[in-house]
Design a protein around this motif. Structure first.
Motif, short mmCIF file in Angstrom:
data_model
loop_
_atom_site.label_atom_id
_atom_site.label_comp_id
_atom_site.label_asym_id
_atom_site.label_seq_id
_atom_site.Cartn_x
_atom_site.Cartn_y
_atom_site.Cartn_z
N TYR A 154 0.85 -1.18 0.00
CA TYR A 154 0.00 0.00 0.00
C TYR A 154 0.89 1.24 0.00
O TYR A 154 2.04 1.20 0.44
N ILE A 155 0.33 2.35 -0.50
CA ILE A 155 1.08 3.59 -0.61
C ILE A 155 0.26 4.73 -0.03
O ILE A 155 -0.97 4.80 -0.23
N CYS A 156 0.91 5.64 0.67
CA CYS A 156 0.28 6.91 0.98
C CYS A 156 1.30 8.03 0.83
O CYS A 156 2.52 7.78 0.89
N PHE A 157 0.82 9.23 0.61
CA PHE A 157 1.67 10.40 0.41
C PHE A 157 1.36 11.41 1.50
O PHE A 157 0.19 11.72 1.76
N ILE A 158 2.40 11.93 2.13
CA ILE A 158 2.23 12.95 3.16
C ILE A 158 3.17 14.10 2.84
O ILE A 158 4.38 13.90 2.71
N ASP A 159 2.62 15.29 2.67
CA ASP A 159 3.47 16.45 2.42
C ASP A 159 4.22 16.82 3.69
O ASP A 159 3.69 16.71 4.80
N SER A 160 5.45 17.30 3.53
CA SER A 160 6.35 17.44 4.66
C SER A 160 6.03 18.60 5.59
O SER A 160 6.64 18.71 6.66
N ASP A 161 5.10 19.47 5.22
CA ASP A 161 4.66 20.49 6.16
C ASP A 161 3.31 20.15 6.79
O ASP A 161 2.78 20.91 7.59
N THR B 260 -9.28 -2.96 4.01
CA THR B 260 -9.44 -4.42 4.15
C THR B 260 -10.88 -4.79 4.47
O THR B 260 -11.41 -5.77 3.94
N HIS B 261 -11.53 -4.02 5.34
CA HIS B 261 -12.91 -4.32 5.71
C HIS B 261 -13.86 -4.21 4.52
O HIS B 261 -14.80 -5.00 4.38
N ASN B 262 -13.60 -3.24 3.66
CA ASN B 262 -14.50 -3.00 2.52
C ASN B 262 -14.01 -3.63 1.22
O ASN B 262 -14.65 -3.45 0.18
N CYS B 263 -12.88 -4.35 1.30
CA CYS B 263 -12.28 -4.93 0.08
C CYS B 263 -12.11 -3.84 -0.98
O CYS B 263 -12.45 -4.03 -2.16
N ALA B 264 -11.61 -2.69 -0.55
CA ALA B 264 -11.47 -1.53 -1.43
C ALA B 264 -10.05 -1.41 -1.95
O ALA B 264 -9.11 -2.06 -1.46
N ASP B 265 -9.89 -0.58 -2.96
CA ASP B 265 -8.57 -0.30 -3.54
C ASP B 265 -7.98 1.00 -3.00
O ASP B 265 -6.77 1.19 -3.03
N ILE B 266 -8.86 1.89 -2.53
CA ILE B 266 -8.45 3.18 -1.99
C ILE B 266 -9.31 3.47 -0.77
O ILE B 266 -10.50 3.15 -0.74
N ALA B 267 -8.71 4.07 0.25
CA ALA B 267 -9.48 4.57 1.39
C ALA B 267 -9.08 6.01 1.64
O ALA B 267 -7.90 6.36 1.54
N GLN B 268 -10.06 6.84 1.98
CA GLN B 268 -9.80 8.25 2.23
C GLN B 268 -10.45 8.67 3.54
O GLN B 268 -11.40 8.06 4.00
N CYS B 269 -9.89 9.74 4.14
CA CYS B 269 -10.44 10.29 5.38
C CYS B 269 -10.70 11.78 5.20
O CYS B 269 -10.35 12.38 4.18
N GLY B 270 -11.32 12.38 6.21
CA GLY B 270 -11.54 13.82 6.20
C GLY B 270 -10.25 14.57 6.47
O GLY B 270 -9.24 14.01 6.91
N VAL B 271 -10.29 15.88 6.20
CA VAL B 271 -9.10 16.73 6.29
C VAL B 271 -9.40 17.95 7.15
O VAL B 271 -10.49 18.53 7.08
N MET B 272 -8.42 18.33 7.96
CA MET B 272 -8.47 19.59 8.69
C MET B 272 -7.43 20.54 8.10
O MET B 272 -6.30 20.15 7.84
N ASN C 183 -4.76 12.51 1.60
CA ASN C 183 -5.62 11.99 2.68
C ASN C 183 -6.09 10.58 2.37
O ASN C 183 -7.15 10.16 2.83
N LYS C 184 -5.28 9.82 1.65
CA LYS C 184 -5.70 8.52 1.15
C LYS C 184 -4.60 7.48 1.30
O LYS C 184 -3.41 7.82 1.40
N ILE C 185 -5.02 6.21 1.30
CA ILE C 185 -4.11 5.08 1.14
C ILE C 185 -4.55 4.31 -0.10
O ILE C 185 -5.74 4.11 -0.32
N PHE C 186 -3.58 3.91 -0.91
CA PHE C 186 -3.84 3.24 -2.18
C PHE C 186 -3.21 1.86 -2.20
O PHE C 186 -2.12 1.67 -1.65
N LYS C 187 -3.84 0.91 -2.88
CA LYS C 187 -3.14 -0.31 -3.23
C LYS C 187 -2.04 0.05 -4.21
O LYS C 187 -2.25 0.80 -5.16
#
Length: 269
Positions: A81-88, A104-116, A153-157
């Motif tokens: 899996y891959i995720c990207f986080i900007d350094s600031d 894993t629970h949803n058998c998904a390829d991408i999961a995203q969350c909310g952002v502040m 704000n995501k994790i990808f396969k």
């Protein structure tokens, strides 16, 4: 394992907070690919101080921009899996665990969350564009029409990025690539907790005004991609939501609407 890609360029003021937020995650099976993109401040020294943790790896290259830095990370990942986080920016302690569980629970390829959105003075505001609540999308075309094209704000396969890379030499490189990655997914899961903290720096409005032409360059890249060539509607949506929307949102949110408009008009003369 999750491969976390962190492009780094002259962020000595913010880098410890970012890397600490990754190091202290409740989920521990990850690697961090820190890509120093020719920093001229103390950023590389700060990144190097994390190498005692074997999960952290440092790559250095001459300054080529964030797209090239992210591509360097993609070329060296070991995770599923891959995720990207900007350094600031920084993430909440459960970011990796919660998003991986959602995949894993949803058998998904991408999961995203909310952002502040976080200002340098500590103020926080919900980013409505990322506020899609708890949902599972199987109609990917519909998702693309409404989703944010930010990838942080995501994790990808990992396989979604096979033979795909960010355009280099322009800003908004994620705007050009994200729809292409989304289109490869069969299912995308969304959760409402705001686990990603996006820093709005004091110079963000000025920077946003100066780099608006790069959004148009990102649009050209997307138009030439397979999904762009075959989807005129997506191109229209991209222009309205991403090109016009990002420009106006940044100006209005920072109470500098008049000055920003004048700057853009002056730039276009």
């Amino acid at each position: 394992m999750i491969s976390v890609i962190v492009p780094i360029y002259n962020v000595e003021k913010y880098l410890n907070r970012c890397l600490d937020s990754i190091k202290n995650q409740s989920y521990s099976d990850f690697e961090v690919l820190m890509i120093d993109d020719g920093s001229t401040d103390r950023s590389q020294d700060i990144a190097r101080s994390y190498l005692h943790d074997t999960r952290f790896k440092l790559y250095s290259q001459p300054n080529q921009g964030q797209g090239a830095a992210r591509n360097k990370g993609l070329d060296n990942i070991n995770g599923d899996y891959i995720c990207f986080i900007d350094s600031d920016d920084y993430i909440e302690v459960s970011f990796l665990e919660t998003l991986l569980n959602s995949i894993t629970h949803n058998c998904a390829d991408i999961a995203q969350c909310g952002v502040m959105r976080v200002w340098e003075d500590g103020r926080k505001v919900i980013v409505k564009a990322h506020e899609s609540g708890d949902a599972v999308y199987t109609d990917i075309d519909s998702y693309i029409r409404t989703a944010s094209f930010s990838i942080c704000n995501k994790i990808f396969k990992a396989g979604l990025f096979d033979n795909l890379r960010f355009p280099e030499g322009i800003k908004f490189e994620d705007f050009a690539l994200a729809p292409q990655v989304y289109s490869r997914a069969k299912k995308i899961a969304s959760i409402s907790p705001r686990l990603y903290n996006y820093l709005w720096r004091n110079d963000s409005t000025t920077t946003a005004v100066k780099i608006q032409p790069d959004i148009l360059k990102a649009q050209v890249v997307l138009e030439k991609s397979e999904i762009g060539r075959n989807n005129a509607e997506l191109m229209a949506i991209f222009f309205v939501r991403q090109v016009m929307g990002s420009m106006l949102w940044g100006m209005i949110q920072n109470n500098e609407y008049d000055d920003s408009v004048k700057a853009i008009m002056q730039d276009g003369k």
